[in-house]
Design a protein around this motif. Structure first.
Motif, mmCIF file in Angstrom:
data_model
loop_
_atom_site.group_PDB
_atom_site.id
_atom_site.type_symbol
_atom_site.label_atom_id
_atom_site.label_comp_id
_atom_site.label_asym_id
_atom_site.label_seq_id
_atom_site.Cartn_x
_atom_site.Cartn_y
_atom_site.Cartn_z
ATOM 1 N N VAL A 61 9.610 16.167 33.483
ATOM 2 C CA VAL A 61 8.455 15.308 33.585
ATOM 3 C C VAL A 61 8.307 14.564 34.902
ATOM 4 O O VAL A 61 7.418 14.662 35.642
ATOM 5 N N ARG A 62 9.417 14.048 35.508
ATOM 6 C CA ARG A 62 9.457 13.381 36.795
ATOM 7 C C ARG A 62 9.187 14.601 37.880
ATOM 8 O O ARG A 62 8.450 14.288 38.944
ATOM 9 N N ARG A 63 9.630 15.804 37.789
ATOM 10 C CA ARG A 63 9.212 16.809 38.587
ATOM 11 C C ARG A 63 7.725 17.256 38.639
ATOM 12 O O ARG A 63 6.943 17.442 39.657
ATOM 13 N N LEU A 64 7.180 17.434 37.317
ATOM 14 C CA LEU A 64 5.860 17.885 37.151
ATOM 15 C C LEU A 64 4.822 16.696 37.838
ATOM 16 O O LEU A 64 3.706 17.051 38.162
ATOM 17 N N ASN A 65 5.104 15.400 37.546
ATOM 18 C CA ASN A 65 4.516 14.146 37.603
ATOM 19 C C ASN A 65 4.698 13.390 39.170
ATOM 20 O O ASN A 65 4.741 12.144 39.037
ATOM 21 N N GLN A 66 5.379 14.089 40.030
ATOM 22 C CA GLN A 66 5.804 13.360 41.225
ATOM 23 C C GLN A 66 4.741 12.638 42.046
ATOM 24 O O GLN A 66 5.085 11.559 42.404
ATOM 25 N N ASP A 67 3.490 13.021 41.715
ATOM 26 C CA ASP A 67 2.555 12.454 42.545
ATOM 27 C C ASP A 67 2.023 11.333 41.590
ATOM 28 O O ASP A 67 0.989 10.535 41.975
ATOM 29 N N GLY A 68 2.211 10.894 40.384
ATOM 30 C CA GLY A 68 1.729 10.135 39.154
ATOM 31 C C GLY A 68 0.432 10.301 39.019
ATOM 32 O O GLY A 68 0.024 9.201 38.472
ATOM 33 N N HIS A 69 0.080 11.485 39.270
ATOM 34 C CA HIS A 69 -1.511 11.494 38.590
ATOM 35 C C HIS A 69 -1.794 11.465 37.050
ATOM 36 O O HIS A 69 -2.713 11.164 36.552
ATOM 37 N N LEU A 70 -0.677 11.526 36.381
ATOM 38 C CA LEU A 70 -0.674 11.345 34.907
ATOM 39 C C LEU A 70 0.180 10.128 34.534
ATOM 40 O O LEU A 70 1.127 9.797 35.019
ATOM 41 N N LEU A 71 -0.321 9.527 33.540
ATOM 42 C CA LEU A 71 0.485 8.267 32.785
ATOM 43 C C LEU A 71 1.571 8.884 31.925
ATOM 44 O O LEU A 71 1.297 9.589 30.827
ATOM 45 N N ASP A 72 2.645 8.606 32.381
ATOM 46 C CA ASP A 72 3.991 8.836 31.583
ATOM 47 C C ASP A 72 4.286 7.863 30.673
ATOM 48 O O ASP A 72 4.271 6.686 30.652
ATOM 49 N N VAL A 73 4.153 8.363 29.271
ATOM 50 C CA VAL A 73 4.002 7.601 28.244
ATOM 51 C C VAL A 73 5.403 7.808 27.592
ATOM 52 O O VAL A 73 5.548 7.675 26.114
ATOM 53 N N SER A 74 6.365 8.151 28.053
ATOM 54 C CA SER A 74 7.989 8.176 27.801
ATOM 55 C C SER A 74 8.215 6.963 26.866
ATOM 56 O O SER A 74 7.654 5.806 27.228
ATOM 57 N N THR A 75 9.340 7.030 26.003
ATOM 58 C CA THR A 75 9.788 5.864 25.220
ATOM 59 C C THR A 75 10.264 4.795 25.703
ATOM 60 O O THR A 75 11.092 4.888 26.825
#
Length: 400
Positions: free
Chosen positions: A195-209
């Motif tokens: 997830v960190r690799r795919l979302n490096q630019d932060g364009h998606l909201l990471d809703v991890s626990t």
């Protein structure tokens, strides 16, 4: 720190670091605290008292507790009817093993078939309210399904990163909700790295626990419901299957909030909380027993209870705090014992529970035998999901 009794609560007022208490702005998207990199906890404005009477004619969903939920504008509420799941008496099992008052709250009756519907309904609602362009999640199964469903309802793009060995039912459901799916070899912490690799630019909201503040607020509604459904009397003991631990932390947070609201008496005897884990992945148990300083380097194995395969939970300090404050304990259950539990609950009570739900039943049996539980105590088990999705994990294990 999880708050002890405060003033009355009403509307969302701030987000505070669970470690040091530093305040964070709730009007912008937040993840973990900027000060300590720890979970943020929502706090509510205590300027107005809220009576329990407001619940009288409200909808039978988790949204009935709207004054202590973080969504500020009704138009952003993304709901599929989650919450207010039944509390059932387990009379046959109680009689067979010597329990006088054995109950089960069946979260498998939620939309998407698990308790994850609560947290993801809330997280996606807040994502929509705060202008997120889409969401991404590492998941052991149920959370990914719930996020995909609520993103579909909200018309938000969804990316699910899930272990390759996860039962097909979870992956297929994510697909049908329109999510983009990435399969990873490993457990949920390996998915988190992807997830960190795919979302490096932060364009998606990471809703991890516990890496955003609002899944916890959805999960805490289980605590409000337990109190309301039991006529504002709490059980002696609650057994909860703790992977990431959001539900365990959330239920305890709810009890503290209800004391502050005056919905529970200040001198109320709160339940002893039991965290149940899988023997194959028991980081909290090992830390609780002093076998390790913390779970930051723990390596777990897969388990048929996918939701318990969380080897390095961010919420470990908060879970340990709940166990300490409540006088609770932590215990682990083998996969073989979970299969036995699924079979026993199915045959004796007509409930096909998830392996996680079976784990808490087996844990209750063990704790009664050990004398930690007393026969006369009211014991509440949490079944977190439907057994239907785990068929691949348990097929061929029917036994005699």
């Amino acid at each position: 720190m999880i708050p002890q009794v405060e003033t009355s609560l009403s509307t969302l007022a701030t987000l505070t670091c669970s470690k040091c208490g530093q305040k964070h702005d709730f009007e912008m998207q937040q993840r973990v605290s900027t000060c300590c990199a720890m979970p943020l906890l929502a706090r509510y404005d205590g300027s107005a008292a809220i009576s329990k009477k407001v619940l009288k004619n409200r909808e039978g969903t988790m949204w009935r507790y709207q004054e202590v939920l973080p969504v500020l504008d009704e138009k952003f509420k993304v709901s599929l009817g989650e919450g207010f799941t039944p509390i059932l008496e387990l009379k046959s099992l109680a009689l067979a093993y010597g329990f006088e008052n054995l109950l089960l709250k069946d979260e498998g009756q939620n939309p998407t078939g698990s308790f994850k519907a609560r947290g993801l309904s809330m997280a996606i609602s807040k994502a929509l309210e705060l202008g997120a362009e889409g969401c991404i999640i590492p998941t052991a199964g149920n959370a990914g399904v719930a996020m995909a469903a609520y993103c579909a309802k909200a018309n938000l793009p969804a990316v699910v990163v899930i272990p390759r060995h996860t039962p097909k039912a979870f992956k297929e459901e994510c697909y049908w909700y329109g999510a983009q799916i990435h399969l990873i070899d490993g457990l949920i912490h390996d998915c988190a790295a992807e997830v960190r690799r795919l979302n490096q630019d932060g364009h998606l909201l990471d809703v991890s626990t516990l890496k955003e503040p609002y899944r916890l607020e959805g999960k805490k509604t289980m605590g409000y419901e337990i109190a309301e459904q039991l006529n504002w009397q709490l059980p002696d003991v609650i057994l909860y299957p703790a992977g990431g631990g959001t539900g365990l932390i959330g239920i305890w947070k709810a009890f503290q909030e209800m004391i502050a609201l005056g919905w529970l008496k200040k001198n109320v005897r709160l339940p002893r909380m039991v965290a149940v884990q899988a023997e194959n992945c028991r980081p909290l148990v090992d830390t609780y027993l002093g076998l390790q300083a913390n779970s930051q380097h723990y390596n777990g194995l897969p388990t048929i209870a996918n939701g318990l395969a969380v080897p390095r939970p961010l919420g470990e300090p908060l879970m340990l705090q709940v166990l300490e404050q409540s006088g609770g304990t932590a215990i682990s259950i083998t996969d073989e014992e979970m299969v036995e539990g699924v079979r026993e609950i199915s045959k004796k009570e007509g409930l096909f529970v998830a392996p996680e739900g079976a784990a808490v039943w087996v844990a209750a049996r063990k704790l009664l035998t050990q004398g930690w539980l007393k026969p006369q105590e009211q014991v509440l088990l949490l079944n977190t999901g439907s057994g239907q999705k785990y068929m691949e994990n348990i097929e061929g294990r029917h036994g005699v």
